[in-house]
Design a protein around this motif. Structure first.
Motif, mmCIF file in Angstrom:
data_model
loop_
_atom_site.group_PDB
_atom_site.id
_atom_site.type_symbol
_atom_site.label_atom_id
_atom_site.label_comp_id
_atom_site.label_asym_id
_atom_site.label_seq_id
_atom_site.Cartn_x
_atom_site.Cartn_y
_atom_site.Cartn_z
ATOM 1 N N UNK A 49 54.931 37.117 46.796
ATOM 2 C CA UNK A 49 55.048 36.880 45.394
ATOM 3 C C UNK A 49 53.893 37.628 44.977
ATOM 4 N N UNK A 50 52.387 37.471 45.323
ATOM 5 C CA UNK A 50 51.296 38.072 44.724
ATOM 6 C C UNK A 50 51.623 39.678 44.737
ATOM 7 N N UNK A 51 52.147 40.184 45.815
ATOM 8 C CA UNK A 51 52.018 41.353 45.654
ATOM 9 C C UNK A 51 53.235 42.133 44.866
ATOM 10 N N UNK A 52 54.190 41.240 44.571
ATOM 11 C CA UNK A 52 55.191 41.935 43.670
ATOM 12 C C UNK A 52 54.655 42.045 42.241
ATOM 13 N N UNK A 53 54.104 40.540 41.944
ATOM 14 C CA UNK A 53 53.323 40.566 40.401
ATOM 15 C C UNK A 53 52.593 41.703 40.262
ATOM 16 N N UNK A 54 51.599 41.805 41.368
ATOM 17 C CA UNK A 54 50.195 42.752 41.200
ATOM 18 C C UNK A 54 50.883 44.331 40.672
ATOM 19 N N UNK A 55 52.191 44.352 41.403
ATOM 20 C CA UNK A 55 52.917 45.865 41.221
ATOM 21 C C UNK A 55 53.452 46.035 39.786
ATOM 22 N N UNK A 56 53.485 44.781 39.001
ATOM 23 C CA UNK A 56 54.222 44.924 37.810
ATOM 24 C C UNK A 56 53.365 45.712 36.880
ATOM 25 N N UNK A 57 53.807 46.529 35.890
ATOM 26 C CA UNK A 57 53.174 47.234 34.981
ATOM 27 C C UNK A 57 52.497 46.328 33.881
ATOM 28 N N UNK A 58 51.528 46.832 33.201
ATOM 29 C CA UNK A 58 50.917 45.983 32.283
ATOM 30 C C UNK A 58 51.716 46.009 31.116
ATOM 31 N N UNK A 75 46.762 40.264 15.930
ATOM 32 C CA UNK A 75 45.848 40.709 17.299
ATOM 33 C C UNK A 75 46.850 41.097 18.119
ATOM 34 N N UNK A 76 46.458 42.104 19.138
ATOM 35 C CA UNK A 76 47.244 42.443 20.452
ATOM 36 C C UNK A 76 46.590 42.100 21.627
ATOM 37 N N UNK A 77 47.115 41.520 22.700
ATOM 38 C CA UNK A 77 46.759 41.242 23.859
ATOM 39 C C UNK A 77 47.332 42.195 24.881
ATOM 40 N N UNK A 78 46.682 42.934 25.826
ATOM 41 C CA UNK A 78 47.213 43.861 26.821
ATOM 42 C C UNK A 78 47.025 42.925 28.203
ATOM 43 N N UNK A 79 47.910 42.664 28.948
ATOM 44 C CA UNK A 79 48.125 41.945 30.124
ATOM 45 C C UNK A 79 48.135 42.921 31.500
ATOM 46 N N UNK A 80 47.298 42.748 32.394
ATOM 47 C CA UNK A 80 47.034 43.435 33.587
ATOM 48 C C UNK A 80 47.504 42.754 34.848
ATOM 49 N N UNK A 81 48.839 42.693 35.118
ATOM 50 C CA UNK A 81 49.164 42.020 36.523
ATOM 51 C C UNK A 81 48.272 42.113 37.815
ATOM 52 N N UNK A 82 47.597 43.223 37.704
ATOM 53 C CA UNK A 82 46.880 43.642 38.919
ATOM 54 C C UNK A 82 45.408 42.627 38.673
ATOM 55 N N UNK A 83 44.878 42.382 37.590
ATOM 56 C CA UNK A 83 43.762 41.377 37.568
ATOM 57 C C UNK A 83 44.054 40.038 38.147
ATOM 58 N N UNK A 84 45.310 39.427 37.777
ATOM 59 C CA UNK A 84 45.500 38.123 37.952
ATOM 60 C C UNK A 84 46.983 37.917 37.867
ATOM 61 N N UNK A 85 47.683 38.437 39.058
ATOM 62 C CA UNK A 85 49.036 38.244 39.058
ATOM 63 C C UNK A 85 49.993 37.225 38.796
ATOM 64 N N UNK A 86 49.501 35.881 39.181
ATOM 65 C CA UNK A 86 50.213 34.751 38.939
ATOM 66 C C UNK A 86 49.979 34.384 37.250
ATOM 67 N N UNK A 87 48.776 34.553 37.013
ATOM 68 C CA UNK A 87 48.676 34.311 35.501
ATOM 69 C C UNK A 87 49.271 35.246 34.684
ATOM 70 N N UNK A 88 49.281 36.504 34.929
ATOM 71 C CA UNK A 88 50.071 37.422 34.142
ATOM 72 C C UNK A 88 51.526 37.255 34.051
#
Length: 238
Positions: A49-58, A75-88
């Motif tokens: 699950x972590x690997x799949x989430x980390x592979x997701x695009x920002x 305001x705009x937030x950009x999310x980076x799944x490779x930083x924290x896949x479950x949080x993203x």
């Protein structure tokens, strides 16, 4: 002593380790050979699950908020799944569910951070309070403009997040894992109403929702919408 064909089983049973006795309480038969396999399998599933989430695009989320009566901003937030896949993944789930509409920025500490995330409807707050997710390892420091989930302990993240006003690197060692950052409108974040500080009671927000905040802290800034926007640059037309 009670004796049968298997021997003195009463004494052997009394010496079982505590973990085996707990399995009995759960109505399961202790089996030291299968339990490690179950733990290994669970760890493997989590790793997948972590690997799949980390592979997701920002991806990006645009917030339109009311700073004070008659004054709106974005305001705009950009999310980076490779930083924290479950949080993203949880952040995306929250945005898709739309539970932050009219949610207040209830904890604003100048020189530290701004926190929000408890749904304005008590029924939604009660539902999501039980949807805890596992912690992510800290891969990015809590620098100014980064967004991070708040916690109440290990593996306790639900819907509350905060944006760092300043570099709060001391939070890194406490397990707070950023999953994105503000890429536009940080001046809007800086302008969120801070006059009530940490006065709002989170327990009452959970149980009473916006009715409590509107009555006791009417000046709080709040979210009008949080919308997923494309993070893929538009293609040039031929």
């Amino acid at each position: 002593r009670v004796v049968n064909r298997r021997g003195l089983w009463t004494r052997v049973q009394a010496r079982q380790p505590r973990s085996a006795r707990l399995w009995h309480l759960r109505g399961e038969r202790p089996n030291p050979r299968t339990r490690p396999k179950m733990v290994t399998k669970a760890a493997a599933v989590l790793a997948c699950l972590l690997g799949a989430a980390a592979a997701a695009e920002p991806y990006q989320v645009e917030f339109e908020i009311t700073l004070k009566k008659g004054e709106k901003a974005k305001f705009t937030v950009e999310v980076y799944p490779d930083w924290a896949p479950l949080g993203a993944a949880r952040f995306r789930e929250i945005i898709d569910a739309g539970i932050w509409k009219a949610a207040r920025f209830f904890r604003v500490v100048s020189g530290f951070m701004v926190q929000w995330g408890i749904p304005g409807k008590p029924s939604a707050a009660a539902e999501w309070r039980e949807k805890k997710i596992t912690d992510d390892p800290v891969a990015k420091s809590n620098e100014r403009g980064t967004i991070t989930f708040a916690t109440s302990g290990k593996d306790s993240r639900t819907t509350q997040v905060f944006i760092n006003f300043v570099d709060n690197k001391n939070l890194d060692g406490m397990g707070f894992s950023p999953f994105g950052k503000v890429i536009a409108g940080m001046e809007t974040v800086d302008a969120i109403y801070a006059g009530h500080g940490e006065s709002p009671d989170q327990g009452r927000i959970q149980s009473e929702g916006n009715s409590y905040l509107k009555k006791s802290f009417p000046a709080l800034s709040y979210i009008n919408s949080a919308t997923l926007v494309s993070s893929t640059p538009p293609k040039d037309e031929a």
